[in-house]
Design a protein around this motif. Structure first.
Motif, mmCIF file in Angstrom:
data_model
loop_
_atom_site.group_PDB
_atom_site.id
_atom_site.type_symbol
_atom_site.label_atom_id
_atom_site.label_comp_id
_atom_site.label_asym_id
_atom_site.label_seq_id
_atom_site.Cartn_x
_atom_site.Cartn_y
_atom_site.Cartn_z
ATOM 1 N N LEU A 1 0.827 -1.211 0.000
ATOM 2 C CA LEU A 1 0.000 0.000 0.000
ATOM 3 C C LEU A 1 0.858 1.256 0.000
ATOM 4 C CD1 LEU A 1 -2.717 -1.012 2.622
ATOM 5 C CD2 LEU A 1 -3.006 -0.812 0.153
ATOM 6 N N PRO A 2 0.342 2.342 -0.610
ATOM 7 C CA PRO A 2 1.075 3.615 -0.564
ATOM 8 C C PRO A 2 1.134 4.161 0.861
ATOM 9 C CG PRO A 2 -0.787 3.721 -2.103
ATOM 10 C CD PRO A 2 -0.861 2.412 -1.413
ATOM 11 N N HIS A 3 2.054 5.081 1.085
ATOM 12 C CA HIS A 3 2.236 5.668 2.409
ATOM 13 C C HIS A 3 0.948 6.352 2.865
ATOM 14 C CE1 HIS A 3 4.369 7.416 5.766
ATOM 15 N NE2 HIS A 3 3.800 8.588 5.480
ATOM 16 N N GLY A 4 0.546 6.058 4.104
ATOM 17 C CA GLY A 4 -0.644 6.677 4.674
ATOM 18 C C GLY A 4 -1.946 5.933 4.433
ATOM 19 N N HIS A 5 -1.907 4.840 3.673
ATOM 20 C CA HIS A 5 -3.130 4.094 3.371
ATOM 21 C C HIS A 5 -3.314 2.838 4.228
ATOM 22 C CE1 HIS A 5 -2.934 6.607 -0.222
ATOM 23 N NE2 HIS A 5 -4.251 6.414 -0.285
ATOM 24 N N PHE A 6 -2.274 2.481 4.973
ATOM 25 C CA PHE A 6 -2.372 1.237 5.746
ATOM 26 C C PHE A 6 -3.322 1.365 6.924
ATOM 27 C CE2 PHE A 6 -0.762 -1.734 9.040
ATOM 28 C CZ PHE A 6 -1.067 -2.906 8.385
ATOM 29 N N MET A 7 -3.242 2.460 7.679
ATOM 30 C CA MET A 7 -4.117 2.619 8.845
ATOM 31 C C MET A 7 -5.599 2.613 8.447
ATOM 32 S SD MET A 7 -4.365 5.616 11.705
ATOM 33 C CE MET A 7 -3.059 5.232 12.831
ATOM 34 N N PRO A 8 -6.008 3.338 7.417
ATOM 35 C CA PRO A 8 -7.415 3.246 7.010
ATOM 36 C C PRO A 8 -7.789 1.844 6.519
ATOM 37 C CG PRO A 8 -6.421 5.205 6.076
ATOM 38 C CD PRO A 8 -5.321 4.420 6.719
ATOM 39 N N TRP A 9 -6.844 1.149 5.877
ATOM 40 C CA TRP A 9 -7.129 -0.210 5.416
ATOM 41 C C TRP A 9 -7.383 -1.126 6.609
ATOM 42 C CZ3 TRP A 9 -5.132 -5.003 6.259
ATOM 43 C CH2 TRP A 9 -5.577 -6.016 5.424
ATOM 44 N N VAL A 10 -6.547 -1.009 7.629
ATOM 45 C CA VAL A 10 -6.720 -1.836 8.829
ATOM 46 C C VAL A 10 -8.069 -1.543 9.462
ATOM 47 C CG1 VAL A 10 -5.886 -2.231 11.175
ATOM 48 C CG2 VAL A 10 -4.265 -2.132 9.301
ATOM 49 N N ARG A 11 -8.396 -0.277 9.604
ATOM 50 C CA ARG A 11 -9.647 0.120 10.254
ATOM 51 C C ARG A 11 -10.864 -0.364 9.465
ATOM 52 N NH1 ARG A 11 -9.174 5.585 10.071
ATOM 53 N NH2 ARG A 11 -10.263 5.549 8.089
#
Length: 106
Positions: free
Chosen positions: A75-85
Motif C-alpha cells: 500500500l502507498p504511504h498513509g493508506h495502511f491505517m485506514p485499510w486496517v480500520r
C-alpha cells in the motif's frame, strides 16, 4: 418422601418437597463436580497443554503479522491505517502488535 410426609402439619408439603429436591440436587451437583477434572487440575497434571495452546496462538499471531507486513509494503504511504480500520476487522494497535511479533520472529 417419608420425611416430607412426617413434616405434615409443621410446614407446607410443597415447601418440604422443594427443600428435599433442592437438597438432593445440590448433593448430586457436588458429587459430580468432585468427580470432574477442572482446568487447573488438568494443567497441573499436564503442563504442556497450557504451553502448547499459548505457542499455537503465538504462531498464528506471527503469521497474521507477516501477512499484515506484506499488505503494508504494497500500500502507498498513509493508506495502511485506514485499510486496517475498514477492511481487516482488527484495531490498529492489535495490528501493530502482530507486526511487531512477526518482526521479532524474523
Amino acid at each position: 418422601m417419608a420425611t416430607i410426609f412426617q413434616l405434615r402439619g409443621f410446614s407446607h408439603q410443597r415447601h418440604a418437597l422443594a427443600g428435599a429436591v433442592y437438597y438432593r440436587l445440590t448433593a448430586f451437583a457436588q458429587e459430580r463436580m468432585a468427580s470432574q477434572d477442572t482446568a487447573i487440575s488438568i494443567k497441573s497434571k499436564v503442563p504442556e497443554v497450557g504451553r502448547a495452546r499459548w505457542y499455537a496462538k503465538r504462531d498464528m499471531a506471527i503469521d497474521l503479522g507477516r501477512k499484515l507486513l506484506a499488505i503494508k509494503a504494497e500500500l502507498p504511504h498513509g493508506h495502511f491505517m485506514p485499510w486496517v480500520r475498514d477492511k481487516s476487522g482488527l484495531s490498529y494497535i492489535k495490528a501493530q502488535r502482530y507486526m511487531r511479533l512477526a518482526r521479532e520472529a524474523g
